[in-house]
Design a protein around this motif. Structure first.
Motif, PDB file in Angstrom:
ATOM      1  N   ASP A  86      46.251  24.904  49.530  1.00 36.20           N
ATOM      2  CA  ASP A  86      47.571  25.027  48.909  1.00 36.20           C
ATOM      3  C   ASP A  86      47.456  25.118  47.383  1.00 36.20           C
ATOM      4  N   LYS A  87      46.556  24.325  46.811  1.00 37.52           N
ATOM      5  CA  LYS A  87      46.396  24.320  45.356  1.00 37.52           C
ATOM      6  C   LYS A  87      45.855  25.668  44.856  1.00 37.52           C
ATOM      7  N   VAL A  88      44.878  26.212  45.582  1.00 33.83           N
ATOM      8  CA  VAL A  88      44.327  27.507  45.181  1.00 33.83           C
ATOM      9  C   VAL A  88      45.374  28.604  45.362  1.00 33.83           C
ATOM     10  N   THR A  89      46.136  28.534  46.447  1.00 35.23           N
ATOM     11  CA  THR A  89      47.195  29.515  46.694  1.00 35.23           C
ATOM     12  C   THR A  89      48.160  29.582  45.516  1.00 35.23           C
ATOM     13  N   ALA A  90      48.580  28.421  45.049  1.00 40.06           N
ATOM     14  CA  ALA A  90      49.500  28.374  43.911  1.00 40.06           C
ATOM     15  C   ALA A  90      48.831  28.856  42.629  1.00 40.06           C
ATOM     16  N   PHE A  91      47.561  28.500  42.448  1.00 42.90           N
ATOM     17  CA  PHE A  91      46.849  28.821  41.212  1.00 42.90           C
ATOM     18  C   PHE A  91      46.726  30.331  41.001  1.00 42.90           C
ATOM     19  N   ILE A  92      46.516  31.082  42.076  1.00 38.91           N
ATOM     20  CA  ILE A  92      46.329  32.541  41.939  1.00 38.91           C
ATOM     21  C   ILE A  92      47.589  33.324  42.283  1.00 38.91           C
ATOM     22  N   PRO A 222      38.393  32.234  35.917  1.00 41.12           N
ATOM     23  CA  PRO A 222      38.164  31.088  35.028  1.00 41.12           C
ATOM     24  C   PRO A 222      38.880  31.174  33.688  1.00 41.12           C
ATOM     25  N   GLN A 223      39.186  32.375  33.201  1.00 43.95           N
ATOM     26  CA  GLN A 223      39.656  32.471  31.816  1.00 43.95           C
ATOM     27  C   GLN A 223      40.941  33.245  31.609  1.00 43.95           C
ATOM     28  N   PHE A 238      36.580  35.319  44.247  1.00 49.37           N
ATOM     29  CA  PHE A 238      36.012  34.598  43.108  1.00 49.37           C
ATOM     30  C   PHE A 238      35.239  33.400  43.645  1.00 49.37           C
ATOM     31  N   THR A 239      34.524  32.731  42.744  1.00 51.04           N
ATOM     32  CA  THR A 239      33.655  31.640  43.148  1.00 51.04           C
ATOM     33  C   THR A 239      34.061  30.355  42.462  1.00 51.04           C
ATOM     34  N   GLY A 240      33.839  29.222  43.139  1.00 58.90           N
ATOM     35  CA  GLY A 240      34.333  27.957  42.629  1.00 58.90           C
ATOM     36  C   GLY A 240      33.597  27.415  41.432  1.00 58.90           C
ATOM     37  N   HIS A 241      32.288  27.666  41.342  1.00 57.58           N
ATOM     38  CA  HIS A 241      31.501  26.980  40.318  1.00 57.58           C
ATOM     39  C   HIS A 241      31.711  27.540  38.918  1.00 57.58           C
ATOM     40  N   LYS A 242      32.456  28.621  38.789  1.00 55.77           N
ATOM     41  CA  LYS A 242      32.763  29.136  37.454  1.00 55.77           C
ATOM     42  C   LYS A 242      34.139  28.686  36.962  1.00 55.77           C
ATOM     43  N   VAL A 243      34.904  28.004  37.816  1.00 57.43           N
ATOM     44  CA  VAL A 243      36.232  27.524  37.433  1.00 57.43           C
ATOM     45  C   VAL A 243      36.241  25.995  37.407  1.00 57.43           C
ATOM     46  N   VAL A 244      35.223  25.408  36.815  1.00 53.19           N
ATOM     47  CA  VAL A 244      34.985  23.970  36.699  1.00 53.19           C
ATOM     48  C   VAL A 244      34.941  23.276  38.054  1.00 53.19           C
ATOM     49  N   GLU A 307      43.546  22.469  39.925  1.00 53.90           N
ATOM     50  CA  GLU A 307      44.641  21.600  39.493  1.00 53.90           C
ATOM     51  C   GLU A 307      44.411  21.168  38.048  1.00 53.90           C
ATOM     52  N   TYR A 308      43.167  20.842  37.706  1.00 57.83           N
ATOM     53  CA  TYR A 308      42.829  20.474  36.329  1.00 57.83           C
ATOM     54  C   TYR A 308      43.142  21.630  35.374  1.00 57.83           C
ATOM     55  N   LEU A 309      42.681  22.833  35.723  1.00 59.66           N
ATOM     56  CA  LEU A 309      42.948  23.993  34.864  1.00 59.66           C
ATOM     57  C   LEU A 309      44.442  24.272  34.761  1.00 59.66           C
ATOM     58  N   GLY A 310      45.161  24.036  35.846  1.00 56.91           N
ATOM     59  CA  GLY A 310      46.609  24.217  35.796  1.00 56.91           C
ATOM     60  C   GLY A 310      47.267  23.275  34.813  1.00 56.91           C
ATOM     61  N   HIS A 311      46.758  22.040  34.717  1.00 57.38           N
ATOM     62  CA  HIS A 311      47.315  21.085  33.753  1.00 57.38           C
ATOM     63  C   HIS A 311      47.014  21.525  32.323  1.00 57.38           C
ATOM     64  N   VAL A 312      45.820  22.051  32.092  1.00 54.18           N
ATOM     65  CA  VAL A 312      45.486  22.567  30.755  1.00 54.18           C
ATOM     66  C   VAL A 312      46.347  23.794  30.431  1.00 54.18           C
ATOM     67  N   GLY A 313      46.548  24.640  31.444  1.00 54.67           N
ATOM     68  CA  GLY A 313      47.338  25.870  31.266  1.00 54.67           C
ATOM     69  C   GLY A 313      46.440  27.060  31.032  1.00 54.67           C
ATOM     70  N   MET A 314      46.476  28.032  31.939  1.00 53.40           N
ATOM     71  CA  MET A 314      45.565  29.166  31.810  1.00 53.40           C
ATOM     72  C   MET A 314      45.887  30.043  30.604  1.00 53.40           C
ATOM     73  N   GLU A 315      47.118  30.082  30.181  1.00 57.76           N
ATOM     74  CA  GLU A 315      47.433  30.800  28.929  1.00 57.76           C
ATOM     75  C   GLU A 315      46.718  30.138  27.762  1.00 57.76           C
TER      76      GLU A 315
END
Length: 426
Positions: A86-92, A222-223, A238-244, A307-315
Motif C-alpha cells: 500500500d505504501k509503495v502504491t501511494a508513493f508512485i 529515488p530522486q 525500480f529497485t529498493g536499495h536505491k531508495v534508502v 514512507e521516510y522519503l514521503g515525509h522528506v518530500g520528493m520535491e
C-alpha cells in the motif's frame, strides 16, 4: 575549490544535518581513519535508522511466512507485507495496489516482462517481424533481456543513439517507432550519464503505433517525484536499495489490463488459483507474479523507506539533488584533466556524474580516493555501450543523494587534485 557553507547553496534541504543523523553509517570512519564521504548512492543508497529498526522489529517480533499460516504471527507478517504494498502504491501514484508486484530487484522485474512477452498470447506476444526499441544509454539489465527476447522470438532489436552531449538522439523517432514496433523500453534517468529522458514524449509516440512502453525507473524513483500514470509507461520497474531501502527487493508496476494479459513468470506456491495433476489455473495480479515465499522483511523495509522519503518530500529531494549536482559539476570542472560524460546542465540530469581524469585509470582514481575516505565507483557501471559511444572503456562516477553535503563535494575535488599530484599528472 573554495569552501562553501551549505546554507549558501540554494536548494539544499534545510534540515540536512538532521537528515544525516538519520543515517548511522554516515558517522563512521574508514580503515585509514578518515571520515566516510559516501558518493556512491547511484550504486546503492544508505539506509536510515527507521528502515533498519523496522526490519529488525519484524524479524524479532512478527517473523512468519505470509498468506499461509492461520496463527497470529502469520497474520501480522501478512499485514506488514501488504501494508508495504500500500505504501509503495501511494508513493508512485499507482491507481491500484493490485498493479504493484514485488520482485527481488529491477533486473528480475525487467526479465519478467521480457520473458512473458515471448510467452504471451494475442496482441502482446512478440514474434518474427516485430521490433523492440531500447536506447544506447541503458543499464545492462535493460539491454540483455531484450537481446534474449529478440534472439529467441525472431524479433528485431533496435535502439536510439546518443548525441555528443549525452542526450537521446530523437531525430529519427518516427522511423524508429513505427508500425512494426512492439515494445519501447528505456531508462528514465541514466545511471552513467545522469541524463533525464523525455519518457512521456517517447511514450506518447509509442502509443500512437500501439507499442508497449517499459520504463526502467531505478535511478528516477529515488530522486524525482514519480507518478506512474503521468509518465505514460505501461510497465515500470525500480529497485529498493536505491531508495534508502534494503537489497533483495524491487518493484514492477503495470497497468491492470497489461498484467492481466501477461502469463506467469515463475510457477510455484501462492501464484495459483488451483492445481491438479493435469493443469493449473492462476491467481490474478499481483499474486500471479509472486511465486514462492517473497522477500517479506525486505518488502517491509521498502515500505518504511518510501514512507521516510514521503515525509522528506520528493520535491525537496529533487531540489536538493539538483543543487548538489550543480555544485559538483562546477567543482569537477575546476580540476585540470577532468572530462565529464553527459549533460552539463544540472536541470537535465540526475545526481550520478561519470567522468575521466586524464592519464589516470578510473580504478586508480577510486583507490586513492578511498584512502581519503571518499567512496566512488569506477568501471563501466553496467553501461558498456554508452561508454563505447564516447570512446572510453570505463569512468569514475560520483553520485549524490539527499544526505550529500557541499563539504563532501569539496572533499572530492580536493581528493582529485591529490590524485593528480600522487600520479604526477602534468
Amino acid at each position: 575549490m573554495p569552501h562553501v557553507e551549505g546554507s549558501h547553496v540554494e536548494g539544499l534541504l534545510p534540515d540536512l544535518e538532521v537528515i544525516r543523523k538519520d543515517f548511522p553509517i554516515l558517522t563512521r570512519t574508514v580503515a585509514s581513519g578518515a571520515p566516510l564521504v559516501y558518493l556512491d548512492s547511484a550504486n546503492t543508497s544508505q539506509k536510515p535508522q527507521v528502515v533498519i529498526d523496522t526490519m529488525v522489529d519484524h524479524l524479532e517480533r512478527h517473523n512468519a511466512n505470509i498468506a499461509r499460516a492461520m496463527h497470529q504471527l502469520g497474520a501480522e507478517s501478512t499485514e506488514a507485507f501488504e501494508s508495504a504494498r500500500d505504501k509503495v502504491t501511494a508513493f508512485i501514484g499507482a491507481p491500484s495496489r493490485d498493479e504493484v508486484v514485488f520482485t527481488k530487484n529491477a533486473t528480475e522485474a525487467l526479465n519478467l516482462v521480457a520473458n512473458t512477452l515471448a510467452w504471451a498470447e494475442g496482441d502482446l506476444k512478440v514474434g518474427p517481424g516485430d521490433e523492440v526499441l531500447i536506447t544506447e544509454m541503458e543499464h545492462h539489465s535493460n539491454i540483455v533481456p531484450w537481446q534474449l527476447l529478440t534472439e529467441r522470438t525472431g524479433a528485431t532489436l533496435r535502439w536510439f543513439g546518443l548525441t555528443d552531449d549525452g542526450h537521446l538522439d530523437l531525430s529519427q523517432i518516427d522511423e524508429l517507432i513505427n508500425e512494426r514496433t512492439k515494445v519501447v523500453s528505456l531508462t528514465w534517468v541514466s545511471n552513467m550519464l545522469g541524463t533525464i529522458n523525455p519518457v512521456r514524449q517517447i511514450a506518447d509516440r509509442a502509443h500512437q503505433v500501439g507499442a508497449l512502453v517499459v520504463v526502467d525507473a531505478s535511478q528516477a524513483v529515488p530522486q524525482l517525484p514519480v507518478d506512474v500514470v503521468a509518465s505514460g509507461a505501461d510497465l515500470l520497474a525500480f529497485t529498493g536499495h536505491k531508495v534508502v531501502g534494503p537489497t533483495g527487493v524491487g518493484l514492477l508496476w503495470g497497468r491492470a489490463e497489461v498484467l492481466a494479459a501477461l502469463p506467469p513468470f515463475h510457477g510455484g506456491g501462492e501464484m495459483i488459483e488451483t492445481v491438479t495433476m493435469e493443469r493449473s489455473t492462476y491467481a490474478p495480479a499481483p499474486h500471479k507474479f509472486e511465486a514462492g515465499t517473497p522477500p517479506i522483511v525486505e518488502a517491509v523495509g521498502l515500505g518504511a523507506a518510501v514512507e521516510y522519503l514521503g515525509h522528506v518530500g520528493m520535491e525537496n529531494v529533487h531540489r536538493h539533488e539538483q543543487a548538489i549536482t550543480a555544485y559538483a559539476l562546477d567543482g569537477l570542472q575546476t580540476v585540470p584533466g577532468v572530462r565529464i560524460l553527459g549533460p552539463l546542465d544540472p536541470k537535465q540530469r540526475g545526481g550520478a556524474i561519470s567522468f575521466e581524469l586524464a592519464d589516470v585509470h578510473p580504478h586508480d582514481v577510486a583507490t586513492v580516493l578511498d584512502t581519503r575516505g571518499i567512496a566512488v565507483r569506477a568501471g563501466h557501471h553496467c553501461a558498456k555501450p554508452a561508454h563505447a559511444r564516447y570512446g572510453v572503456q570505463s569512468s569514475t562516477r560520483m553520485s549524490s543523494y539527499l544526505y550529500t553535503t557541499p563539504d563532501e563535494i569539496d572533499a572530492l575535488v580536493e581528493g582529485l587534485l591529490f590524485v593528480r599530484s600522487y600520479f604526477k599528472v602534468g
